[in-house]
Scaffold this motif. Structure first.
Motif, PDB file in Angstrom:
ATOM      1  N   ASP A  39       8.347  32.696  19.475  1.00 54.23           N
ATOM      2  CA  ASP A  39       7.732  31.830  18.471  1.00 54.23           C
ATOM      3  C   ASP A  39       8.734  31.413  17.398  1.00 54.23           C
ATOM      4  O   ASP A  39       9.766  32.055  17.197  1.00 54.23           O
ATOM      5  CB  ASP A  39       6.553  32.566  17.824  1.00 54.23           C
ATOM      6  N   SER A  47       4.852  41.575  22.625  1.00 51.49           N
ATOM      7  CA  SER A  47       4.957  40.150  22.945  1.00 51.49           C
ATOM      8  C   SER A  47       6.437  39.836  23.156  1.00 51.49           C
ATOM      9  O   SER A  47       7.317  40.648  22.846  1.00 51.49           O
ATOM     10  CB  SER A  47       4.420  39.303  21.786  1.00 51.49           C
ATOM     11  N   GLN A  49       8.222  40.072  19.826  1.00 52.18           N
ATOM     12  CA  GLN A  49       8.377  41.462  19.380  1.00 52.18           C
ATOM     13  C   GLN A  49       9.461  42.185  20.179  1.00 52.18           C
ATOM     14  O   GLN A  49      10.260  42.939  19.614  1.00 52.18           O
ATOM     15  CB  GLN A  49       7.045  42.202  19.512  1.00 52.18           C
TER      16      GLN A  49
END
Length: 279
Positions: free
Chosen positions: A164, A134, A137
């Motif tokens: 995020d 992601s 990540q």
């Protein structure tokens, strides 16, 4: 005496004879944590490229002190995520400056990479292909690469974009850890709330330096308004502003030099680091 890590002397950077950063003078002191803020197109990424040497000055100079090791993390949009590599390959790239391209990957190196991945919350991700990660990540993996570089000067270009909130919080903690280790850090940031909360110093750009110094002073409403007005008035294809070089150079250098001498005496005290170039 304050040790300098990086010095700008009437630095102008740009592309195809069109300047993107004008007449920047001043210095970044060792162990400082500085946010670089401004509208899209205000010259923030251009400045990072100039510091790392990817972009040569149109005029003036950018001097990194001798022996300073640099780690540069560009925007994620500049990375080719389709490249067939694993997380361990990406993070191990941080060892190139010490090992060289053909250097052997030792068990000590493998241990460093594993510890770096653990520090960013990616323990056990060594063999994951990077195209399966992601956005958050991938940014953690890129921070792990910076970790193994063990650099003195860390340049991060919009590291908090499109990730995020948990990852943003974790990466800010890592930046604070580096700051605690007396590394010099410059971060391009869009979110002014994050800057006010976590960054002691700020450089506000609108192609020219608008203000530079203590974050609370730099981000005062009148400075933000000045930056927006200057940015909006700028003509995209404007020629190099030869006519105001002398005027802008004098004010930029004088005002910011003054701000930094004061800043060094009292790190927490508010001061106005406004650099007023010719509008």
């Amino acid at each position: 005496m304050i040790e300098t890590c990086l010095t700008f002397n009437d630095l102008t950077l740009g592309y195809h004879r069109h300047p993107a950063v004008h007449h920047l003078s001043g210095s970044i002191k060792r162990g400082s944590l500085t946010a670089v803020v401004g509208s899209n197109g205000s010259g923030k990424s251009t400045l990072m490229k100039g510091i790392v040497g990817v972009l040569k000055p149109m005029s003036g100079s950018c001097t990194v002190e001798k022996g300073v090791r640099i780690a540069y993390l560009p925007q994620q949009s500049e990375l080719d995520r389709s490249f067939p590599a694993r997380v361990i390959d990406l993070v191990s790239l941080g060892l190139w400056p010490k090992r060289g391209l053909l250097g052997r990957f030792t068990s000590d190196d493998r241990d460093k990479v594993s510890k770096a991945l653990m520090s960013v919350g990616l323990a056990g991700f060594e063999n994951r292909p990077i195209d399966t990660l992601s956005g958050g990540q991938l940014q953690r993996a890129l921070f792990a690469r910076v970790l193994v570089q063990d650099a003195d000067l860390i340049l991060l270009d919009e590291p908090f974009n499109a990730i995020d909130a948990k990852t943003v919080g974790d990466l800010i903690e890592l930046i604070k850890r580096w700051h605690g280790e007396k590394r010099t850090i410059m971060v391009v940031v869009h979110d002014l709330h994050l800057v006010r909360e976590h960054f002691p110093e700020t450089l506000l750009l609108a192609r020219k330096p608008i203000a530079w110094g203590d974050s609370r002073e730099t981000l005062r409403p009148e400075n933000l308004l000045h930056a927006r007005q200057f940015h909006e008035a700028w003509e995209e294809g404007a020629p190099w502003c030869e006519d105001d070089v002398a005027h802008s150079t004098h004010h930029d250098h004088h005002d910011h030099s003054h701000a930094h001498h004061h800043h060094g005496d009292d790190h927490g005290g508010p001061q106005n680091g406004v650099s007023k170039g010719a509008a």
